[in-house]
Design an enzyme around this catalytic site. Structure first.
Site, PDB file in Angstrom:
ATOM      1  N   ARG A  83      94.188 -14.785  68.175  1.00  0.00           N
ATOM      2  CA  ARG A  83      95.185 -13.886  68.773  1.00  0.00           C
ATOM      3  C   ARG A  83      96.351 -14.648  69.366  1.00  0.00           C
ATOM      4  O   ARG A  83      97.418 -14.108  69.532  1.00  0.00           O
ATOM      5  CB  ARG A  83      94.531 -13.059  69.875  1.00  0.00           C
ATOM      6  N   ARG A  93      94.634 -20.596  59.497  1.00  0.00           N
ATOM      7  CA  ARG A  93      93.995 -20.116  60.710  1.00  0.00           C
ATOM      8  C   ARG A  93      93.980 -21.164  61.814  1.00  0.00           C
ATOM      9  O   ARG A  93      93.881 -22.346  61.564  1.00  0.00           O
ATOM     10  CB  ARG A  93      92.568 -19.680  60.400  1.00  0.00           C
ATOM     11  N   ASP A  96      88.448 -22.457  62.617  1.00  0.00           N
ATOM     12  CA  ASP A  96      87.370 -22.028  61.726  1.00  0.00           C
ATOM     13  C   ASP A  96      86.065 -22.586  62.278  1.00  0.00           C
ATOM     14  O   ASP A  96      85.939 -23.793  62.473  1.00  0.00           O
ATOM     15  CB  ASP A  96      87.638 -22.551  60.305  1.00  0.00           C
ATOM     16  N   ASP A  98      82.044 -22.666  61.588  1.00  0.00           N
ATOM     17  CA  ASP A  98      81.016 -22.381  60.591  1.00  0.00           C
ATOM     18  C   ASP A  98      79.641 -22.750  61.127  1.00  0.00           C
ATOM     19  O   ASP A  98      79.477 -23.769  61.796  1.00  0.00           O
ATOM     20  CB  ASP A  98      81.285 -23.179  59.312  1.00  0.00           C
TER      21      ASP A  98
HETATM   22  P1  ADP Z   1      85.294 -20.754  55.135  1.00  0.00           P
HETATM   23  O1  ADP Z   1      84.658 -21.024  56.465  1.00  0.00           O
HETATM   24  O2  ADP Z   1      84.370 -21.045  53.981  1.00  0.00           O
HETATM   25  O3  ADP Z   1      86.614 -21.390  54.973  1.00  0.00           O
HETATM   26  P2  ADP Z   1      85.614 -18.073  56.150  1.00  0.00           P
HETATM   27  O4  ADP Z   1      85.463 -18.630  57.519  1.00  0.00           O
HETATM   28  O5  ADP Z   1      86.782 -17.180  55.904  1.00  0.00           O
HETATM   29  O6  ADP Z   1      85.589 -19.181  55.050  1.00  0.00           O
HETATM   30  O7  ADP Z   1      84.305 -17.294  55.731  1.00  0.00           O
HETATM   31  C1  ADP Z   1      83.803 -16.356  56.579  1.00  0.00           C
HETATM   32  C2  ADP Z   1      82.725 -15.545  55.882  1.00  0.00           C
HETATM   33  O8  ADP Z   1      81.656 -16.383  55.441  1.00  0.00           O
HETATM   34  C3  ADP Z   1      82.147 -14.555  56.852  1.00  0.00           C
HETATM   35  O9  ADP Z   1      82.339 -13.280  56.330  1.00  0.00           O
HETATM   36  C4  ADP Z   1      80.688 -14.889  56.956  1.00  0.00           C
HETATM   37  O10 ADP Z   1      79.899 -13.739  56.925  1.00  0.00           O
HETATM   38  C5  ADP Z   1      80.428 -15.751  55.735  1.00  0.00           C
HETATM   39  N1  ADP Z   1      79.414 -16.787  55.963  1.00  0.00           N
HETATM   40  C6  ADP Z   1      78.289 -16.947  55.221  1.00  0.00           C
HETATM   41  N2  ADP Z   1      77.552 -17.974  55.653  1.00  0.00           N
HETATM   42  C7  ADP Z   1      78.233 -18.512  56.712  1.00  0.00           C
HETATM   43  C8  ADP Z   1      77.962 -19.601  57.588  1.00  0.00           C
HETATM   44  N3  ADP Z   1      76.856 -20.363  57.454  1.00  0.00           N
HETATM   45  N4  ADP Z   1      78.879 -19.876  58.559  1.00  0.00           N
HETATM   46  C9  ADP Z   1      79.999 -19.112  58.673  1.00  0.00           C
HETATM   47  N5  ADP Z   1      80.303 -18.065  57.888  1.00  0.00           N
HETATM   48  C10 ADP Z   1      79.429 -17.750  56.912  1.00  0.00           C
HETATM   49 MG    MG Z   2      84.351 -20.104  58.360  1.00  0.00          MG
END
Ligand code: ADP
Ligand code: MG
Length: 152
Positions: A83, A93, A96, A98
């Site tokens: 935001r 973005r 991120d 993960d």
């Molecule tokens: P990336 O992190 O691959 O660049 P995004 O952050 O846009 O892509 O991806 C988000 C999507 O990935 C979410 O909708 C989420 O549900 C899915 N996803 C699946 N597994 C994971 C994980 N282990 N960690 C984060 N997001 C995940």
């Molecule tokens: Mg991600």
């Protein structure tokens, strides 16, 4: 409590500060403890070169949140920090987050795949993981060290 690894990536603004803010927000709820954070490294964007360089790292956390609840928290923090961004609406973005590894669990659901599906291809994730734990195992894929050695 399982040791959980979170991938940290930022391309916009003060990237280091953004990553620090994300870790603070995660710790604020009281149900996540940030154990260790790797060094942060710059990574060339894959695909198009007009993007700023990524800053990437990995954090080891301890949490009682189960994997789906944890993913929801990561997404909340992404939104919270997103935001504040001033860049183009659909530009790179701010942050991120993960879910890379959740102890030795393997999860394969539409919304959540653990270990993270692209973990074994990404040197910028594998190297900080190895930095935090040189003996770390990726469930289903072998040791981080072996996976790294197999990358060209
Ligand atoms: P990336 O992190 O691959 O660049 P995004 O952050 O846009 O892509 O991806 C988000 C999507 O990935 C979410 O909708 C989420 O549900 C899915 N996803 C699946 N597994 C994971 C994980 N282990 N960690 C984060 N997001 C995940
Ligand atoms: Mg991600």
């Amino acid at each position: 409590m399982p040791l959980v690894y979170i991938g940290l990536g930022s391309t916009l603004g003060d990237r280091e500060q953004t990553i620090g803010a994300a870790l603070e927000l995660l710790a604020q709820g009281g149900d996540i403890e940030v154990a260790t954070v790797s060094s942060l490294r710059e990574t060339d964007p894959v695909g198009y070169e007009q993007q700023p360089r990524f800053l990437n790292g990995v954090a080891a956390i301890r949490t009682e949140l189960e994997p789906r609840a944890l993913l929801a928290r990561l997404q909340e923090v992404e939104l919270e920090l997103g935001r504040e961004r001033s860049g183009p609406r659909f530009g790179p973005r701010t942050i991120d987050l993960d879910l890379l590894l959740y102890g030795d669990e393997q999860i394969d659901e539409p919304e959540l795949v653990v270990p993270h599906p692209r973990l074994t291809e990404r040197r910028f994730v594998l190297e900080p993981l190895a930095e935090l734990d040189s003996g770390l195992e990726v469930p289903g894929a072998g040791s981080v060290r072996a996976v790294l050695a197999g990358l060209q």
